[in-house]
Enzyme design. Structure first.
Site, PDB file in Angstrom:
ATOM      1  CE  LYS A   1      -9.812   9.994  -7.132  1.00 29.25           C
ATOM      2  NZ  LYS A   1      -9.610   8.780  -6.319  1.00 29.25           N
TER       3      LYS A   1
HETATM    4  P1  NAD Z   1     -19.430   4.054  -7.941  1.00 27.22           P
HETATM    5  O1  NAD Z   1     -19.688   5.105  -8.947  1.00 27.22           O
HETATM    6  O2  NAD Z   1     -19.247   2.659  -8.381  1.00 27.22           O
HETATM    7  O3  NAD Z   1     -20.567   4.069  -6.819  1.00 27.22           O
HETATM    8  C1  NAD Z   1     -20.916   5.249  -6.140  1.00 27.22           C
HETATM    9  C2  NAD Z   1     -22.094   4.943  -5.243  1.00 27.22           C
HETATM   10  O4  NAD Z   1     -22.386   6.119  -4.473  1.00 27.22           O
HETATM   11  C3  NAD Z   1     -23.387   4.610  -6.002  1.00 27.22           C
HETATM   12  O5  NAD Z   1     -24.064   3.558  -5.361  1.00 27.22           O
HETATM   13  C4  NAD Z   1     -24.208   5.887  -5.908  1.00 27.22           C
HETATM   14  O6  NAD Z   1     -25.599   5.656  -5.933  1.00 27.22           O
HETATM   15  C5  NAD Z   1     -23.784   6.382  -4.542  1.00 27.22           C
HETATM   16  N1  NAD Z   1     -24.022   7.823  -4.388  1.00 27.22           N
HETATM   17  C6  NAD Z   1     -23.704   8.834  -5.232  1.00 27.22           C
HETATM   18  N2  NAD Z   1     -24.154   9.999  -4.743  1.00 27.22           N
HETATM   19  C7  NAD Z   1     -24.751   9.701  -3.558  1.00 27.22           C
HETATM   20  C8  NAD Z   1     -25.408  10.483  -2.574  1.00 27.22           C
HETATM   21  N3  NAD Z   1     -25.528  11.788  -2.697  1.00 27.22           N
HETATM   22  N4  NAD Z   1     -25.923   9.844  -1.497  1.00 27.22           N
HETATM   23  C9  NAD Z   1     -25.829   8.500  -1.350  1.00 27.22           C
HETATM   24  N5  NAD Z   1     -25.207   7.720  -2.249  1.00 27.22           N
HETATM   25  C10 NAD Z   1     -24.680   8.316  -3.332  1.00 27.22           C
HETATM   26  O7  NAD Z   1     -18.140   4.568  -7.134  1.00 27.22           O
HETATM   27  P2  NAD Z   1     -17.098   3.716  -6.289  1.00 27.22           P
HETATM   28  O8  NAD Z   1     -15.946   3.415  -7.171  1.00 27.22           O
HETATM   29  O9  NAD Z   1     -17.793   2.637  -5.567  1.00 27.22           O
HETATM   30  O10 NAD Z   1     -16.570   4.816  -5.253  1.00 27.22           O
HETATM   31  C11 NAD Z   1     -17.234   5.083  -4.026  1.00 27.22           C
HETATM   32  C12 NAD Z   1     -16.277   5.771  -3.068  1.00 27.22           C
HETATM   33  O11 NAD Z   1     -15.137   4.940  -2.856  1.00 27.22           O
HETATM   34  C13 NAD Z   1     -15.716   7.111  -3.541  1.00 27.22           C
HETATM   35  O12 NAD Z   1     -15.505   7.975  -2.448  1.00 27.22           O
HETATM   36  C14 NAD Z   1     -14.380   6.724  -4.138  1.00 27.22           C
HETATM   37  O13 NAD Z   1     -13.456   7.809  -4.187  1.00 27.22           O
HETATM   38  C15 NAD Z   1     -13.955   5.663  -3.161  1.00 27.22           C
HETATM   39  N6  NAD Z   1     -12.925   4.739  -3.654  1.00 27.22           N
HETATM   40  C16 NAD Z   1     -13.145   3.991  -4.772  1.00 27.22           C
HETATM   41  C17 NAD Z   1     -12.156   3.108  -5.201  1.00 27.22           C
HETATM   42  C18 NAD Z   1     -12.353   2.201  -6.394  1.00 27.22           C
HETATM   43  O14 NAD Z   1     -11.506   1.335  -6.610  1.00 27.22           O
HETATM   44  N7  NAD Z   1     -13.424   2.316  -7.146  1.00 27.22           N
HETATM   45  C19 NAD Z   1     -10.950   3.024  -4.512  1.00 27.22           C
HETATM   46  C20 NAD Z   1     -10.766   3.784  -3.354  1.00 27.22           C
HETATM   47  C21 NAD Z   1     -11.768   4.641  -2.939  1.00 27.22           C
END
Ligand code: NAD
Length: 430
Positions: free
Chosen positions: A116
């Protein structure tokens, strides 16, 4: 892509995410009687890379940024894992996320290891040009610590296809001219034009949906008649919602870093997706009522999808939650104390390393397509994703039964047993 300084909820609970991932590993290792040598090897990441790099800002001044890349384990194949841009990024957070990638890739049977990366910034505070220069300098600083057959980044919180394109371009421009195209797969999650894969953008939400659909089917529940709430409306949250919406399920509450919305009659998901594209967050959406952030957790639903950050469901928020199942889109959204409270109250959890593995599965498909100069169509990708993720879910259920343990520990056990078998068959050098 979306992020900002996290608002501090009154229900905040400060839990060390790295300690959480370690304790889950320990529990699974003891349950499956993991060999001592493999146990110690997996207790720490293999490589910890920290880089400090200068970037010129739009106003002409130069700032120093700190970035990380943690490579946890590569016994099964090249390191693989996302890059996070968020103000709360720390060495320990990235270490925890890197270990989760090792378990996730092993659980879903990919020939990949776990890594990561992260930079402690709020990407919203920078212009597009500044973000491009930060990304290019971070990539340059990482140098040969990433590579198409060595360590392959992808998007995570605060990063997206555009940022992956810049990483790819910077990397390709720093390798030999004639062999440049061989390196296109140095990152996944790129835009389609730049070598990305069909279905990668929705992959994490799609994988979560496939697991949830199976879970509901096993219980004779019609997903289309369910109500659900989502925390985080970025890549994962918005795609999971879009797919749930297509079944007829009703989104009744959503929370992100700027707002919390509630509408018992259902929130129009396509309109909310458009609103977030323009506005950057859910606040101000006209089709729902704005409510205080902490009320989000106490709204009764059938399904709850945390898709933001770690530690959100904890000793303070877990007692308020009234739902049947928590499908973990985020990594580490439930703390150990939160998990114990939910389990006692009969609320099921579909663990992160299974439920959000669709992202890395389709990243793997993108990597293969890049290597072979191929393009697969969406139907093929969705079918392959569904088959792989449901097979992993089935394997975890068998392990849970065999070891008389919970689904999360079972997911870890499937992963650990695959990794242990590789160490045992190869032997440990020297
Ligand atoms: P992103 O940046 O697209 O979206 C993040 C979201 O979280 C946004 O809507 C933001 O407003 C919200 N957020 C941030 N801080 C916050 C808080 N304090 N309270 C409430 N909401 C909050 O990110 P993403 O890619 O959608 O990732 C989200 C989660 O999914 C993370 O934990 C990431 O590790 C996990 N994840 C993502 C992927 C991927 O393919 N993008 C894959 C596996 C896991």
């Amino acid at each position: 892509m979306s992020t900002a300084a996290p608002a501090a909820p009154i229900a905040e609970d400060h839990v060390d995410f790295y300690e959480t991932t370690k304790s889950r590993f320990e529990k699974a290792a003891v349950t499956c009687k993991l060999a001592q040598d493999v146990h110690v090897i997996l207790s720490e990441p293999k490589n910890v890379v920290q880089v400090n790099f200068p970037v010129r800002m739009d106003n002409g001044t130069v700032r120093i940024f700190q970035g990380y890349r943690i490579q946890h384990n590569n016994i099964l194949g090249p390191y693989k894992g996302g890059i996070r841009y968020h103000p709360s990024v720390s060495m320990d957070e990235v270490k925890a996320l890197a270990a989760l990638m090792t378990w996730k890739c092993a659980l879903v049977g990919l020939p990949l290891g776990g890594a990561k990366g992260g930079v402690q910034i709020d990407p919203r505070q920078f212009s597009r040009d500044e973000l491009m220069r930060i990304t290019r300098r971070y990539t340059h600083a990482l140098g040969t610590n990433i590579g198409v057959d060595y360590d392959i980044p992808a998007p995570d919180v605060g990063t997206n296809g555009q940022i992956m394109n810049w990483i790819m371009d910077t990397y390709m421009n720093s390798v030999g001219y004639a062999t440049r195209n061989v390196h296109r797969g140095v990152v996944t999650g790129k835009t389609l034009t730049c070598g990305g894969s069909e279905g990668r953008e929705k992959a994490t939400g799609q994988g979560l949906f496939f697991v949830l659909e199976k879970w509901a089917e096993e219980r004779g529940m019609a997903l289309g008649k369910c109500t659900y709430a989502v925390q985080g409306f970025g890549n994962v949250g918005s795609w999971a919602s879009t797919l749930m919406d297509q079944t007829g399920a009703k989104l009744i509450a959503v929370n992100d870093h700027r707002g919390t919305l509630y509408n018992p009659d259902g929130i129009a998901v396509p309109a909310l997706v458009e609103h977030v594209k323009k506005n950057g967050a859910v606040d101000g959406f006209p089709g729902a009522r704005s409510i205080p952030r902490d009320e989000f957790w106490s709204i009764p639903t059938d399904v709850l999808i945390p898709a933001a950050l770690e530690n959100q469901i904890n000793r303070n928020t877990a007692p308020m939650i009234k739902t049947k199942v928590i499908a973990e889109g985020a990594n580490g959204p439930v703390t150990p104390k939160g998990e114990a409270i939910l389990a006692e109250r009969g609320i099921e959890m579909l663990p992160d390393i299974l439920a959000n593995s669709g992202g890395v599965i389709v990243s793997y498909f993108e990597w293969i397509q890049n290597k072979n100069n191929e393009r697969w169509d969406l139907e093929e990708i969705d079918a392959k994703l569904k088959k792989r993720i449901l097979k992993s879910y089935a394997a975890a259920k068998v392990a849970a039964e065999r070891h008389k343990t919970d689904l999360r520990t079972a997911c870890y056990i499937v992963a650990l047993e695959r990794i242990a078998a590789a160490y045992s068959e190869r032997g440990i050098f020297p």
